[in-house]
Design a protein around this motif. Structure first.
Motif, PDB file in Angstrom:
ATOM      1  N   GLY A  22       0.836  -1.196   0.000  1.00  0.00           N
ATOM      2  CA  GLY A  22       0.000   0.000   0.000  1.00  0.00           C
ATOM      3  C   GLY A  22       0.870   1.244   0.000  1.00  0.00           C
ATOM      4  N   LEU A  23       0.343   2.307   0.564  1.00  0.00           N
ATOM      5  CA  LEU A  23       1.063   3.577   0.712  1.00  0.00           C
ATOM      6  C   LEU A  23       2.119   3.451   1.801  1.00  0.00           C
ATOM      7  N   TRP A  24       3.309   3.993   1.543  1.00  0.00           N
ATOM      8  CA  TRP A  24       4.302   4.125   2.614  1.00  0.00           C
ATOM      9  C   TRP A  24       3.977   5.433   3.331  1.00  0.00           C
ATOM     10  N   LEU A  25       3.378   5.316   4.505  1.00  0.00           N
ATOM     11  CA  LEU A  25       2.743   6.468   5.144  1.00  0.00           C
ATOM     12  C   LEU A  25       3.674   7.663   5.335  1.00  0.00           C
ATOM     13  N   GLY A  26       4.917   7.406   5.729  1.00  0.00           N
ATOM     14  CA  GLY A  26       5.863   8.500   5.970  1.00  0.00           C
ATOM     15  C   GLY A  26       6.119   9.350   4.737  1.00  0.00           C
ATOM     16  N   GLU A  27       6.016   8.742   3.553  1.00  0.00           N
ATOM     17  CA  GLU A  27       6.277   9.485   2.318  1.00  0.00           C
ATOM     18  C   GLU A  27       5.162  10.467   2.002  1.00  0.00           C
ATOM     19  N   LEU A  28       3.995  10.190   2.545  1.00  0.00           N
ATOM     20  CA  LEU A  28       2.909  11.161   2.460  1.00  0.00           C
ATOM     21  C   LEU A  28       3.044  12.222   3.547  1.00  0.00           C
ATOM     22  N   VAL A  29       3.153  11.789   4.801  1.00  0.00           N
ATOM     23  CA  VAL A  29       2.992  12.748   5.898  1.00  0.00           C
ATOM     24  C   VAL A  29       4.156  13.727   6.035  1.00  0.00           C
ATOM     25  N   LEU A  59       4.378   1.014   9.234  1.00  0.00           N
ATOM     26  CA  LEU A  59       3.815   1.305  10.553  1.00  0.00           C
ATOM     27  C   LEU A  59       4.548   0.586  11.678  1.00  0.00           C
ATOM     28  N   ASN A  60       5.610  -0.148  11.316  1.00  0.00           N
ATOM     29  CA  ASN A  60       6.292  -0.870  12.397  1.00  0.00           C
ATOM     30  C   ASN A  60       7.128   0.083  13.250  1.00  0.00           C
ATOM     31  N   THR A  61       7.568  -0.395  14.378  1.00  0.00           N
ATOM     32  CA  THR A  61       8.218   0.454  15.387  1.00  0.00           C
ATOM     33  C   THR A  61       9.409   1.219  14.839  1.00  0.00           C
ATOM     34  N   PHE A  62      10.182   0.570  13.963  1.00  0.00           N
ATOM     35  CA  PHE A  62      11.396   1.201  13.457  1.00  0.00           C
ATOM     36  C   PHE A  62      11.094   2.299  12.440  1.00  0.00           C
ATOM     37  N   MET A  63       9.951   2.212  11.763  1.00  0.00           N
ATOM     38  CA  MET A  63       9.610   3.157  10.699  1.00  0.00           C
ATOM     39  C   MET A  63       8.739   4.311  11.191  1.00  0.00           C
ATOM     40  N   LEU A  64       8.019   4.092  12.283  1.00  0.00           N
ATOM     41  CA  LEU A  64       7.015   5.052  12.732  1.00  0.00           C
ATOM     42  C   LEU A  64       7.676   6.171  13.552  1.00  0.00           C
ATOM     43  N   ASP A  65       8.208   7.162  12.849  1.00  0.00           N
ATOM     44  CA  ASP A  65       8.845   8.294  13.523  1.00  0.00           C
ATOM     45  C   ASP A  65       7.786   9.213  14.128  1.00  0.00           C
ATOM     46  N   ARG A  66       8.234  10.250  14.795  1.00  0.00           N
ATOM     47  CA  ARG A  66       7.328  11.135  15.544  1.00  0.00           C
ATOM     48  C   ARG A  66       6.251  11.761  14.657  1.00  0.00           C
ATOM     49  N   VAL A  67       6.649  12.287  13.496  1.00  0.00           N
ATOM     50  CA  VAL A  67       5.687  12.964  12.609  1.00  0.00           C
ATOM     51  C   VAL A  67       4.672  11.969  12.063  1.00  0.00           C
TER      52      VAL A  67
END
Length: 227
Positions: A22-29, A59-67
């Motif tokens: 799916g979407l790589w969420l960080g690349e959007l946000v 969404l895993n722990t290593f990828m889910l940064d603060r923003v």
């Protein structure tokens, strides 16, 4: 007020397999967050309309940064993703910027989408900015201009590299290697010497970022071009 059109994937899995993507969420946000002020209107679209699937790995722990975590917990923002308009209902002539997010899902529903092709040409030809990050650059692969040449032909560009695809352990799941395809289209492809470091290329009003580490830097360049 400047208007930005963001295009996300609607693909939930790798082709015919049941492996989720799916979407790589960080690349959007990280891009969205940079423009999330009263000076900009940001409209989210995906290919089919409705829910925008999110790659669980993003969404895993290593990828889910603060923003990313902040937006993931924001009910209003996630509601926008769950109820996105289809790109079929977009009017690209209204926008100053079109931005293509990544995640492996885009490799299955971006490259051959005619609405994407026409949107890229419309925005670019009226003086707007075309931007993309990581696998989102797949949106540009098959776009042709009015003279029949590929949009990326001879343009300075980057995108998710072969090395990064191998390191991400997705080489055997993807329908093509993005770096190879860009070179086949005779784009002037380049990448960071070290994988997974921010890297951006600018060619006139085309702005591309190499990987999930690059969306904020893409946004910064887009801001400069808009001003």
């Amino acid at each position: 007020m400047k208007k930005i059109m963001v295009v996300n994937t609607s693909s939930t899995q790798f082709g015919e397999s049941d492996k989720p993507t799916g979407l790589w969420l960080g690349e959007l946000v990280h891009f969205y967050d940079y423009f999330n002020t009263d000076d900009y209107q940001i409209d989210l679209f995906n290919i089919k309309g409705g829910n925008t699937p999110i790659d669980p790995v993003s969404l895993n722990t290593f990828m889910l940064d603060r923003v990313t975590k902040k937006y993931y917990k924001d009910e209003h923002f996630m509601g926008l993703l769950k109820n996105s308009k289809s790109i079929d209902y977009a009017n690209p002539s209204e926008y100053d910027v079109i931005y293509f997010t990544g995640g492996h899902g885009v490799m299955f529903d971006f490259p051959d989408n005619p609405r994407i092709h026409s949107a890229v040409n419309e925005v670019y030809n009226h003086g707007g900015i075309v931007a993309a990050v990581c696998h989102g650059i797949a949106a540009l692969l098959n776009v042709k201009n009015e003279s029949g040449r590929f949009f990326v032909d001879n343009k300075q560009i980057t995108g998710f590299s072969n090395t990064e695809e191998v390191l991400a352990n997705r080489k055997n799941n993807v329908p093509f290697m993005l770096e190879n395809q860009l070179k086949k289209r005779e784009a002037n492809y380049s990448k960071s010497k070290i994988p997974f470091r921010p890297y951006v290329k600018v060619d006139n009003r085309l702005v591309t970022g190499q990987n999930p580490q690059s969306p904020k830097q893409v946004a910064q360049v887009v801001t400069k071009l808009l001003s």
